[in-house]
Design an enzyme around this catalytic site. Sequence first.
Site, PDB file in Angstrom:
ATOM      1  N   ASN A 220      -8.302   2.411   8.341  1.00 34.01           N
ATOM      2  CA  ASN A 220      -8.400   0.960   8.554  1.00 34.01           C
ATOM      3  C   ASN A 220      -7.808   0.629   9.913  1.00 34.01           C
ATOM      4  OD1 ASN A 220      -5.466   0.451   8.251  1.00 34.01           O
ATOM      5  ND2 ASN A 220      -5.852   1.200   6.180  1.00 34.01           N
ATOM      6  N   ASP A 289      -6.769   2.377  -0.310  1.00 31.19           N
ATOM      7  CA  ASP A 289      -6.882   2.164  -1.756  1.00 31.19           C
ATOM      8  C   ASP A 289      -7.733   3.250  -2.392  1.00 31.19           C
ATOM      9  OD1 ASP A 289      -5.408  -0.202  -1.877  1.00 31.19           O
ATOM     10  OD2 ASP A 289      -7.110  -1.351  -1.119  1.00 31.19           O
ATOM     11  N   LYS A 299     -17.859  20.924   8.105  1.00 32.19           N
ATOM     12  CA  LYS A 299     -18.362  19.631   8.613  1.00 32.19           C
ATOM     13  C   LYS A 299     -19.698  19.325   7.929  1.00 32.19           C
ATOM     14  CE  LYS A 299     -19.865  17.391  12.789  1.00 32.19           C
ATOM     15  NZ  LYS A 299     -20.917  17.678  13.716  1.00 32.19           N
ATOM     16  N   PHE A 333       3.369  -6.079   0.757  1.00 34.12           N
ATOM     17  CA  PHE A 333       2.497  -6.833   1.663  1.00 34.12           C
ATOM     18  C   PHE A 333       1.120  -6.978   1.030  1.00 34.12           C
ATOM     19  CE2 PHE A 333       4.049  -7.474   6.081  1.00 34.12           C
ATOM     20  CZ  PHE A 333       5.362  -7.105   5.858  1.00 34.12           C
ATOM     21  N   LYS A 347       0.058 -10.491  -7.892  1.00 36.67           N
ATOM     22  CA  LYS A 347       0.278  -9.205  -7.221  1.00 36.67           C
ATOM     23  C   LYS A 347       1.765  -8.852  -7.200  1.00 36.67           C
ATOM     24  CE  LYS A 347      -1.761  -6.607  -3.546  1.00 36.67           C
ATOM     25  NZ  LYS A 347      -2.852  -6.530  -2.606  1.00 36.67           N
ATOM     26  N   LYS A 351       3.018  -5.450  -9.133  1.00 39.75           N
ATOM     27  CA  LYS A 351       3.579  -4.369  -8.307  1.00 39.75           C
ATOM     28  C   LYS A 351       5.092  -4.245  -8.487  1.00 39.75           C
ATOM     29  CE  LYS A 351      -0.129  -3.768  -5.389  1.00 39.75           C
ATOM     30  NZ  LYS A 351      -0.670  -2.622  -4.737  1.00 39.75           N
TER      31      LYS A 351
END
Length: 416
Positions: A220, A289, A299, A333, A347, A351
């Site tokens: 990301n 995630d 490859k 976060f 959340k 968590k």
Amino acid sequence: MSTPRRKAKDKEGLFGKRVLLIVTGGIAAYKSALLTRLLVRSGAEVRVVMTEAAKRFVTPLTFEVLSGNPVADDLFAPHTEPEIEHIELSVWAERIVVAPATADFIAKSALGIADDLASTTIVSSRCPVYFAPAMNQAMWRSPTTKRNIETLKRDGRFVIEPGSGDLACGEEGPGRMAEPGEIVDVIESSFGRGELQGIRVLVTGGRTEEEIDPVRYISNRSSGKTAFAIAAEAKRRGAVVELIHGPVDVPPPDVDAAREVRSAAQMARAVKRAFPKADILIMAAAVADFTPERKSRGKMKRGEEVVSIRLKPTTDILASLNKSDKTKVVVGFALEDEESDRKAMEKLKTKGCDYLVFNRIGPDTGFSTDTNSVVIYGRRGRIASTPIVSKREIASVILDVLVKDKRIRQKSNERK
Ligand SMILES: Cc1cc2nc3c(=O)[nH]c(=O)nc-3n(C[C@H](O)[C@H](O)[C@H](O)COP(=O)(O)O)c2cc1C
């Protein structure tokens, strides 16, 4: 709702402290006007010494007005007082800050040259001296400057490292003077503002990379900037800081321990090992995630057929930690498309966090930007929010919340 950032009038970290600012002849001298203002706002009594070259960039009048004191610039000024000025200044000062510090002044200070009021004051100083270098990147990288900086550090002087980026000369690279706010923070913490003295803070940051084959991965856009700003701010406030980070776009700050990992699984193992020792965990890393169910050994070759990659969920690090020790403080976060108090609170509970920092994906917020805007939730709902501000300021707001936590205040008082 109010934001718990320190307001100008209650920012009294330097209340009654005597700070001598030496301004030397670099283009960044204009930033020292703001530095003077911030030092005064922080409660310090500020006196300013300028070199002849500095006066070519900014007038002494600017510093006289901002500091409320006359500027000193002449080693041989006629004396009305019995004291010799450079000795009087160096006895008066509790901290000396040289900002900007030119290559020339750094060289003179490293050698002990004393040929004007500023350099003579350095040689006769008896308090901690902080240099905030500012120069063209080639000057900063030159072997002589490097050597002189090393000498200053060996002599017990402090160097507030310059940043990297666009320089006034049109070039890019290291050599940009630290921002005035950062310099004030360094000076404040040198007086032991340390609300986090003795507190062990574990910060995770950056992104993770999940391998598809030996050359490809899923990742990301997290840059690591928020986590690094938090780690640096925690360090400034006296904490013992451990950083576990994945791949990042910026160099990590100077903390007590830093460890680099790559995948979500490696991050989970590293955090699990470090968590028992931590008083505060701040999970700012953007952990994947999902990870490919199977990694191809070789490859993957292109063919005519559509290829699909099956993804399985990774371990939810926060949810998986043993949080039976209720004296620990855990900060999670969340990055979402839309702000929702309900989702954020859900959340936070699932968590098992004490606090949740919510940020939204947008042009000036979220990943890779230098700015962000956050809402901080506690177990009873919203605690603080910020407009779009620098990630350094975000870090400060988060830590302002944490230092007010009863458990942290108690531990910090016990360990002081
Ligand atoms: C326009 C201009 C900008 C300058 N900027 C810098 C600078 O950013 N950093 C630096 O080390 N020297 C810079 N210099 C060179 C210094 O002004 C020069 O070395 C001077 O002798 C420094 O004197 P001082 O160290 O006594 O203040 C600049 C010179 C000029 C003409």
